[in-house]
Design a protein around this motif. Structure first.
Motif, PDB file in Angstrom:
ATOM      1  N   LEU A 156       0.820  -1.213   0.000  1.00  0.00           N
ATOM      2  CA  LEU A 156       0.000   0.000   0.000  1.00  0.00           C
ATOM      3  C   LEU A 156       0.853   1.263   0.000  1.00  0.00           C
ATOM      4  O   LEU A 156       0.463   2.292  -0.531  1.00  0.00           O
ATOM      5  CB  LEU A 156      -0.920  -0.012   1.223  1.00  0.00           C
ATOM      6  N   PHE A 157       2.048   1.198   0.576  1.00  0.00           N
ATOM      7  CA  PHE A 157       2.866   2.397   0.756  1.00  0.00           C
ATOM      8  C   PHE A 157       4.138   2.401  -0.080  1.00  0.00           C
ATOM      9  O   PHE A 157       4.945   3.322   0.022  1.00  0.00           O
ATOM     10  CB  PHE A 157       3.251   2.544   2.233  1.00  0.00           C
TER      11      PHE A 157
ATOM     12  N   PHE B 181      -6.654  -3.998   6.350  1.00  0.00           N
ATOM     13  CA  PHE B 181      -8.075  -4.323   6.433  1.00  0.00           C
ATOM     14  C   PHE B 181      -8.773  -3.274   7.288  1.00  0.00           C
ATOM     15  O   PHE B 181      -8.136  -2.462   7.961  1.00  0.00           O
ATOM     16  CB  PHE B 181      -8.289  -5.729   7.006  1.00  0.00           C
ATOM     17  N   GLY B 182     -10.113  -3.304   7.227  1.00  0.00           N
ATOM     18  CA  GLY B 182     -10.900  -2.325   7.973  1.00  0.00           C
ATOM     19  C   GLY B 182     -11.187  -1.070   7.184  1.00  0.00           C
ATOM     20  O   GLY B 182     -11.767  -0.118   7.716  1.00  0.00           O
ATOM     21  N   GLU B 183     -10.817  -1.081   5.890  1.00  0.00           N
ATOM     22  CA  GLU B 183     -10.967   0.143   5.086  1.00  0.00           C
ATOM     23  C   GLU B 183     -12.409   0.407   4.668  1.00  0.00           C
ATOM     24  O   GLU B 183     -12.782   1.560   4.422  1.00  0.00           O
ATOM     25  CB  GLU B 183     -10.067   0.073   3.848  1.00  0.00           C
ATOM     26  N   MET B 184     -13.250  -0.633   4.597  1.00  0.00           N
ATOM     27  CA  MET B 184     -14.613  -0.436   4.091  1.00  0.00           C
ATOM     28  C   MET B 184     -15.405   0.523   4.977  1.00  0.00           C
ATOM     29  O   MET B 184     -16.076   1.440   4.484  1.00  0.00           O
ATOM     30  CB  MET B 184     -15.332  -1.784   3.986  1.00  0.00           C
ATOM     31  N   ALA B 185     -15.349   0.312   6.290  1.00  0.00           N
ATOM     32  CA  ALA B 185     -16.092   1.183   7.210  1.00  0.00           C
ATOM     33  C   ALA B 185     -15.560   2.615   7.159  1.00  0.00           C
ATOM     34  O   ALA B 185     -16.311   3.576   7.343  1.00  0.00           O
ATOM     35  CB  ALA B 185     -16.011   0.633   8.633  1.00  0.00           C
TER      36      ALA B 185
ATOM     37  N   LEU C 127      -4.584   9.775   1.702  1.00  0.00           N
ATOM     38  CA  LEU C 127      -5.043   9.449   0.353  1.00  0.00           C
ATOM     39  C   LEU C 127      -5.059  10.683  -0.543  1.00  0.00           C
ATOM     40  O   LEU C 127      -4.738  10.600  -1.741  1.00  0.00           O
ATOM     41  CB  LEU C 127      -6.442   8.823   0.402  1.00  0.00           C
ATOM     42  N   LYS C 128      -5.450  11.820   0.010  1.00  0.00           N
ATOM     43  CA  LYS C 128      -5.506  13.047  -0.784  1.00  0.00           C
ATOM     44  C   LYS C 128      -4.131  13.466  -1.288  1.00  0.00           C
ATOM     45  O   LYS C 128      -4.011  14.137  -2.312  1.00  0.00           O
ATOM     46  CB  LYS C 128      -6.123  14.176   0.054  1.00  0.00           C
ATOM     47  N   LYS C 129      -3.097  13.057  -0.572  1.00  0.00           N
ATOM     48  CA  LYS C 129      -1.744  13.463  -0.934  1.00  0.00           C
ATOM     49  C   LYS C 129      -1.042  12.465  -1.851  1.00  0.00           C
ATOM     50  O   LYS C 129      -0.007  12.778  -2.426  1.00  0.00           O
ATOM     51  CB  LYS C 129      -0.893  13.644   0.334  1.00  0.00           C
ATOM     52  N   SER C 130      -1.584  11.252  -1.968  1.00  0.00           N
ATOM     53  CA  SER C 130      -0.853  10.204  -2.672  1.00  0.00           C
ATOM     54  C   SER C 130      -1.722   9.476  -3.687  1.00  0.00           C
ATOM     55  O   SER C 130      -2.595   8.683  -3.320  1.00  0.00           O
ATOM     56  CB  SER C 130      -0.283   9.189  -1.661  1.00  0.00           C
ATOM     57  N   GLU C 131      -1.477   9.745  -4.963  1.00  0.00           N
ATOM     58  CA  GLU C 131      -2.196   9.024  -6.018  1.00  0.00           C
ATOM     59  C   GLU C 131      -1.802   7.547  -6.009  1.00  0.00           C
ATOM     60  O   GLU C 131      -2.632   6.685  -6.315  1.00  0.00           O
ATOM     61  CB  GLU C 131      -1.875   9.641  -7.382  1.00  0.00           C
ATOM     62  N   THR C 132      -0.562   7.270  -5.651  1.00  0.00           N
ATOM     63  CA  THR C 132      -0.102   5.876  -5.593  1.00  0.00           C
ATOM     64  C   THR C 132      -0.919   5.080  -4.589  1.00  0.00           C
ATOM     65  O   THR C 132      -1.324   3.939  -4.860  1.00  0.00           O
ATOM     66  CB  THR C 132       1.388   5.821  -5.193  1.00  0.00           C
TER      67      THR C 132
ATOM     68  N   VAL D 105      -5.206   1.170  -3.107  1.00  0.00           N
ATOM     69  CA  VAL D 105      -6.446   0.837  -2.399  1.00  0.00           C
ATOM     70  C   VAL D 105      -7.491   0.310  -3.377  1.00  0.00           C
ATOM     71  O   VAL D 105      -8.146  -0.710  -3.139  1.00  0.00           O
ATOM     72  CB  VAL D 105      -6.988   2.065  -1.644  1.00  0.00           C
ATOM     73  N   LEU D 106      -7.660   0.995  -4.510  1.00  0.00           N
ATOM     74  CA  LEU D 106      -8.644   0.567  -5.506  1.00  0.00           C
ATOM     75  C   LEU D 106      -8.292  -0.803  -6.072  1.00  0.00           C
ATOM     76  O   LEU D 106      -9.170  -1.644  -6.284  1.00  0.00           O
ATOM     77  CB  LEU D 106      -8.732   1.601  -6.638  1.00  0.00           C
TER      78      LEU D 106
END
Length: 226
Positions: free
Chosen positions: A12-13, A80-84, A115-120, A125-126
């Motif tokens: 992710l990073f 994990f836990g990103e949906m909520a 997320l707003k700072k990183s398009e990567t 995530v998508l």
């Protein structure tokens, strides 16, 4: 290992510039959990993203009758836990530590700021969400069209690929899973999984030692999925 070194090895990073990675580290807090510890329950408020620095966590769908289905087991580098966090609704499943684990926690506000700072990160995530949707489709397809022996063989292969530890010509699944865990992963009863384990052992496809499963004939196990 320092937090900065850990997040640089998490998909992710990856690719984050050093200043952004340093800023992210300052937002996180670490948490150690014991085997069997519940991180959150279905229906609880979701305000935190979890990243696994070490260990494994299972995502469980409970029923009103007390039955369970293990949707997936996440390992080192997964989040994990990103949906909520993304939709604002309560947690859709339980999260339970399969083994003693070290987690990195990021709250909702910092997650969205990141997320707003990183398009990567957005692309990552998508991509992960898309992959998880495909795995859900595969799970539904397997449950509908594969019998229990085939589903179980396929799950052992997946566990071997993710958690396998090579020992000579065999592959040992490093997670200590109970027969109930295995049954919950394929939508079967503990009794049917007990039977399948005996069949695979007697055919010398696997070896059993306590809760440890060692795959000794990968090709024959693969053929049981067809």
């Amino acid at each position: 290992m320092e937090l900065l070194d850990i997040i640089k090895n998490i998909p992710l990073f990856k690719g984050l510039p050093e200043p952004e990675a340093q800023e992210l580290v300052s937002m996180m807090r670490a948490q150690k959990v014991k085997q069997g510890e519940v991180l959150f329950r279905k229906g609880s408020e979701g305000t935190t993203l979890y990243i696994i620095a070490q260990g494994a966590v299972k995502i469980v769908l409970p029923s009103r009758l007390g039955d369970e289905m293990i949707v997936t087991i996440f390992s080192e580098g997964d989040f994990f836990g990103e949906m909520a966090l993304l939709d604002g609704f309560p947690r859709s499943a339980d999260a339970v530590a399969v083994e003693s684990s070290r987690l990195l926690l990021l709250n909702r506000t910092d997650f969205f700021r990141f997320l707003k700072k990183s398009e990567t990160a957005i692309e990552s995530v998508l991509s992960c969400l898309s992959e998880r949707l495909r795995k859900t489709d595969d799970l539904l397809e397997d449950t509908s069209f594969l019998n229990i022996p085939a589903r179980f063989a396929k799950k052992l292969l997946e566990l071997g690929e993710t958690f396998g530890r090579k020992e000579g010509d065999s592959l040992e699944i490093s997670l200590r899973l109970t027969q109930k865990d295995l049954a919950d992963m394929v939508g079967a009863t503990r009794e049917s999984i007990n039977k399948e384990l005996r069949v695979l052992r007697d055919k010398e496809i696997i070896e059993l030692s306590g809760h440890t499963i060692r795959i000794v004939d990968m090709n024959r196990l693969k053929r049981r999925v067809r």
